[in-house]
Structures are given as structure tokens and as C-alpha cells.
Design a protein around this motif. Sequence first.
Motif, PDB file in Angstrom:
ATOM      1  N   VAL A 181       0.737  -1.241   0.107  1.00 50.10           N
ATOM      2  CA  VAL A 181      -0.169  -0.097   0.130  1.00 50.10           C
ATOM      3  C   VAL A 181       0.869   1.172   0.015  1.00 50.10           C
ATOM      4  O   VAL A 181       0.537   2.252  -0.857  1.00 50.10           O
ATOM      5  N   LEU A 182       1.853   1.364   0.691  1.00 48.58           N
ATOM      6  CA  LEU A 182       3.008   2.457   0.690  1.00 48.58           C
ATOM      7  C   LEU A 182       3.551   2.307  -0.733  1.00 48.58           C
ATOM      8  O   LEU A 182       3.562   3.783  -1.093  1.00 48.58           O
ATOM      9  N   GLN A 183       3.893   1.493  -1.347  1.00 51.31           N
ATOM     10  CA  GLN A 183       4.332   1.419  -2.716  1.00 51.31           C
ATOM     11  C   GLN A 183       3.204   2.124  -3.653  1.00 51.31           C
ATOM     12  O   GLN A 183       3.381   2.839  -4.483  1.00 51.31           O
ATOM     13  N   ALA A 184       2.033   1.674  -3.430  1.00 54.18           N
ATOM     14  CA  ALA A 184       0.900   2.380  -4.286  1.00 54.18           C
ATOM     15  C   ALA A 184       0.890   3.933  -4.059  1.00 54.18           C
ATOM     16  O   ALA A 184       0.622   4.826  -4.769  1.00 54.18           O
ATOM     17  N   ALA A 185       1.100   4.158  -2.611  1.00 51.74           N
ATOM     18  CA  ALA A 185       1.101   5.784  -2.345  1.00 51.74           C
ATOM     19  C   ALA A 185       2.081   6.577  -3.011  1.00 51.74           C
ATOM     20  O   ALA A 185       2.035   7.508  -3.342  1.00 51.74           O
ATOM     21  N   ASP A 186       3.482   5.719  -2.844  1.00 54.84           N
ATOM     22  CA  ASP A 186       4.620   6.341  -3.551  1.00 54.84           C
ATOM     23  C   ASP A 186       4.447   6.893  -5.246  1.00 54.84           C
ATOM     24  O   ASP A 186       4.699   8.086  -5.575  1.00 54.84           O
ATOM     25  N   ILE A 187       3.493   5.894  -5.722  1.00 48.69           N
ATOM     26  CA  ILE A 187       3.422   6.296  -7.194  1.00 48.69           C
ATOM     27  C   ILE A 187       1.979   7.234  -7.442  1.00 48.69           C
ATOM     28  O   ILE A 187       2.184   8.121  -8.035  1.00 48.69           O
ATOM     29  N   LEU A 188       1.113   6.804  -6.724  1.00 46.24           N
ATOM     30  CA  LEU A 188      -0.237   7.610  -6.943  1.00 46.24           C
ATOM     31  C   LEU A 188      -0.251   9.070  -6.320  1.00 46.24           C
ATOM     32  O   LEU A 188      -0.961  10.027  -6.936  1.00 46.24           O
ATOM     33  N   LEU A 189       0.743   9.288  -5.235  1.00 45.73           N
ATOM     34  CA  LEU A 189       0.786  10.712  -4.888  1.00 45.73           C
ATOM     35  C   LEU A 189       1.198  11.599  -6.003  1.00 45.73           C
ATOM     36  O   LEU A 189       0.994  12.828  -5.862  1.00 45.73           O
ATOM     37  N   TYR A 190       1.911  11.207  -6.909  1.00 48.31           N
ATOM     38  CA  TYR A 190       2.379  12.036  -7.836  1.00 48.31           C
ATOM     39  C   TYR A 190       1.634  12.014  -8.949  1.00 48.31           C
ATOM     40  O   TYR A 190       2.028  12.509 -10.236  1.00 48.31           O
ATOM     41  N   LEU A 191       0.709  11.312  -9.198  1.00 48.84           N
ATOM     42  CA  LEU A 191      -0.494  11.122 -10.181  1.00 48.84           C
ATOM     43  C   LEU A 191       0.235  10.545 -11.478  1.00 48.84           C
ATOM     44  O   LEU A 191      -0.016  10.878 -12.874  1.00 48.84           O
ATOM     45  N   ALA A 192       1.306   9.682 -11.221  1.00 47.77           N
ATOM     46  CA  ALA A 192       2.105   8.903 -12.146  1.00 47.77           C
ATOM     47  C   ALA A 192       1.262   8.127 -13.079  1.00 47.77           C
ATOM     48  O   ALA A 192       0.287   7.445 -12.753  1.00 47.77           O
ATOM     49  N   ASP A 193       1.340   8.198 -14.395  1.00 51.02           N
ATOM     50  CA  ASP A 193       0.834   7.537 -15.344  1.00 51.02           C
ATOM     51  C   ASP A 193       1.559   6.263 -15.836  1.00 51.02           C
ATOM     52  O   ASP A 193       1.007   5.521 -16.477  1.00 51.02           O
ATOM     53  N   HIS A 194       2.936   6.216 -15.967  1.00 52.34           N
ATOM     54  CA  HIS A 194       3.833   5.436 -16.300  1.00 52.34           C
ATOM     55  C   HIS A 194       4.940   5.236 -15.055  1.00 52.34           C
ATOM     56  O   HIS A 194       5.245   6.362 -14.704  1.00 52.34           O
ATOM     57  N   VAL A 195       5.433   4.118 -15.026  1.00 46.59           N
ATOM     58  CA  VAL A 195       6.218   3.725 -13.805  1.00 46.59           C
ATOM     59  C   VAL A 195       7.424   2.585 -14.147  1.00 46.59           C
ATOM     60  O   VAL A 195       6.828   1.419 -14.835  1.00 46.59           O
ATOM     61  N   PRO A 196       8.669   3.091 -14.404  1.00 45.05           N
ATOM     62  CA  PRO A 196       9.665   1.950 -14.522  1.00 45.05           C
ATOM     63  C   PRO A 196       9.576   0.978 -13.511  1.00 45.05           C
ATOM     64  O   PRO A 196       9.941   1.328 -12.549  1.00 45.05           O
ATOM     65  N   VAL A 197       9.561  -0.357 -13.751  1.00 44.16           N
ATOM     66  CA  VAL A 197       9.647  -1.322 -13.004  1.00 44.16           C
ATOM     67  C   VAL A 197      10.315  -2.545 -13.394  1.00 44.16           C
ATOM     68  O   VAL A 197      10.556  -2.770 -14.689  1.00 44.16           O
ATOM     69  N   PHE A 256      -6.946   9.845  -9.608  1.00 49.52           N
ATOM     70  CA  PHE A 256      -5.798   9.008  -9.902  1.00 49.52           C
ATOM     71  C   PHE A 256      -5.784   8.517 -11.211  1.00 49.52           C
ATOM     72  O   PHE A 256      -6.615   7.670 -11.294  1.00 49.52           O
ATOM     73  N   PRO A 257      -4.586   8.399 -12.071  1.00 50.18           N
ATOM     74  CA  PRO A 257      -4.707   7.579 -13.137  1.00 50.18           C
ATOM     75  C   PRO A 257      -4.205   6.115 -12.640  1.00 50.18           C
ATOM     76  O   PRO A 257      -3.768   5.959 -11.648  1.00 50.18           O
ATOM     77  N   GLU A 258      -4.581   5.397 -13.689  1.00 41.16           N
ATOM     78  CA  GLU A 258      -3.936   3.754 -13.379  1.00 41.16           C
ATOM     79  C   GLU A 258      -2.663   3.555 -14.082  1.00 41.16           C
ATOM     80  O   GLU A 258      -2.813   3.648 -15.278  1.00 41.16           O
ATOM     81  N   PRO A 259      -1.782   3.657 -13.240  1.00 43.57           N
ATOM     82  CA  PRO A 259      -0.376   3.821 -13.851  1.00 43.57           C
ATOM     83  C   PRO A 259       0.048   2.410 -14.861  1.00 43.57           C
ATOM     84  O   PRO A 259      -0.407   1.441 -14.321  1.00 43.57           O
ATOM     85  N   GLU A 260       0.688   2.682 -15.802  1.00 45.27           N
ATOM     86  CA  GLU A 260       1.085   1.441 -16.809  1.00 45.27           C
ATOM     87  C   GLU A 260       2.508   1.259 -16.534  1.00 45.27           C
ATOM     88  O   GLU A 260       3.368   2.128 -16.034  1.00 45.27           O
ATOM     89  N   PRO A 261       3.111   0.166 -16.693  1.00 54.11           N
ATOM     90  CA  PRO A 261       4.679  -0.325 -16.320  1.00 54.11           C
ATOM     91  C   PRO A 261       5.318   0.108 -17.439  1.00 54.11           C
ATOM     92  O   PRO A 261       4.983  -0.023 -18.746  1.00 54.11           O
ATOM     93  N   ILE A 262       6.600   0.559 -17.379  1.00 53.46           N
ATOM     94  CA  ILE A 262       7.609   0.514 -18.197  1.00 53.46           C
ATOM     95  C   ILE A 262       8.701  -0.393 -17.845  1.00 53.46           C
ATOM     96  O   ILE A 262       9.541  -0.334 -17.092  1.00 53.46           O
ATOM     97  N   LEU A 263       8.816  -1.430 -18.763  1.00 54.17           N
ATOM     98  CA  LEU A 263       9.777  -2.373 -18.707  1.00 54.17           C
ATOM     99  C   LEU A 263      11.107  -2.267 -19.294  1.00 54.17           C
ATOM    100  O   LEU A 263      11.029  -1.931 -20.784  1.00 54.17           O
TER     101      LEU A 263
END
Length: 246
Positions: free
Chosen positions: A49-65, A91-98
Motif C-alpha cells: 500500500v505504501l508502494q501504491a502511495a509512492d506512485i499515486l501521490l504524484y499522479l504518475a501514469d507510467h512507472v519504470p519497474v 488518480f491515473p491507473e499507472p502503466e508499467p515501463i519494462l
Amino acid sequence: LQSAVPEHTELCWILGCVTSFGDLTRMTQFKEKAKGQEFVNGGLFYYPVLQAADILLYLADHVPVGEDQLQHLELARRIARRFNWRFGELFPEPEPILGKVPRLMSLADPTRKMSKSYGPEHYIGLMEPEEEIWRKIRTAVTDMGLTPGQAMSPGVANLFTLLELVAPKEVVEEFRRAHTAGTLLYRDLKETLFRYLMETLRPIRERRRELEARGEVEEILAAGAERARKIAKEVIREVRARVGLD
């Protein structure tokens, strides 16, 4: 630093209220790390949940993972979806960047991912002494020896994966031909990997030493935290209003 932006933990608590117990019990990494442990702390259970907060707090739409984090990112998407359904679209639903290599494996145990969680033998630190990096590569798991046409073992495949990230294509292909022919010397492969890896890391290592020598690291961290808090404060203000805390 996350600890310099308290909005992370506040959003974590709020998002936890739209996260189900079942969601968290299904997290693979939690089950793996909790397996066989007499005491499993709540922080480990709640960490996604903390990881989700780290992402969603900045309204990220893409995340390198990395590939191993896809389940965590999917949970963040699910949490965002639930929050939006209940409190309105935010909140956007963030997409992964592999990346080119979605998962690096441990040199000491190529069946495990490269991770500090497993101990110092299972990762390469960017600022480790060169002799320590060479020791880890030199002692990396391979196999008992080659015969022509032999399938590549997980340990050797892992060395090739790392080599592909740092060495020219023609160098990698030369070693692949040697492996197919059964003439590859693992020491040559490891020495070449070490040389190209250190060349790749050199500008990173030099830049960090330069910043440390000038005493600028703390200033850079503080400036980054200030920029992050400007965004975080606005988002958490909107979140509070949506959930009725303001």
C-alpha cells in the motif's frame, strides 16, 4: 528521500482504507518473505500500500519497474480504480515501463533475483570497491564445464544477460559463438564483463564522488524533497477533501 515527504505515509493510510485484506494476502513477495518466519511484522504486509502511495501521490501514469514488481503495480492500479469509483476521478491507473532486461538475477544464485534483501552476495553495489565487484563476478555461479552445443546454464545465461547490457554487440556475439562451440573460458567471460561493467559505472561513480567532495548531496536531496512536497501537498489536499477529512 521518502521520509522527507510525510504525505507519503498519510496517503498510505487513506489508500489502505480502500484496499482489501484479500488483495494483500495474495501478494507473492509477502508470501515468499513471510514463509517459514516465526514473526511476520505488519509493515511487511502493508508495504504494497505504501508502494501504491509512492506512485499515486504524484499522479504518475507510467512507472519504470522490474518484472517482479508488476503485481505491486497492478495493486496500485486496483487501489486507484477503487478510490476513483468511490470518491471521484483523481488518480491515473499507472502503466508499467519494462526495461531491456526486466529482471536481473543473483550472481551467487541465478534462480533468485538480484536483491539486497538476500544479502551482500546477491547484488552489485554501484559504489562498491572495484575489487569487491570483481570478486562477486569472479565467483559467480556457472556450471561444471562445456561441451559443443551444450545448453546454457542459468548462471552462464545470467552473465550473458549482464554482458549484453554493457558490452558492444560484437563482443557478446563472439562469446556466444565460443559457447556454442564449447570453447568458451568462463574466466574470459567474467573478466570481459567486469571490464565493460566498470566502464559503464565509471561516470556514475565519478559524479557521486564529485558531489560528495563538494558537499552538495544534502542540498540536492533537500531541493528534491521541496519539489516533491509541492506536488504532494496539492494532491493530499485534494484527497482529504474527497474523503471528508477537510
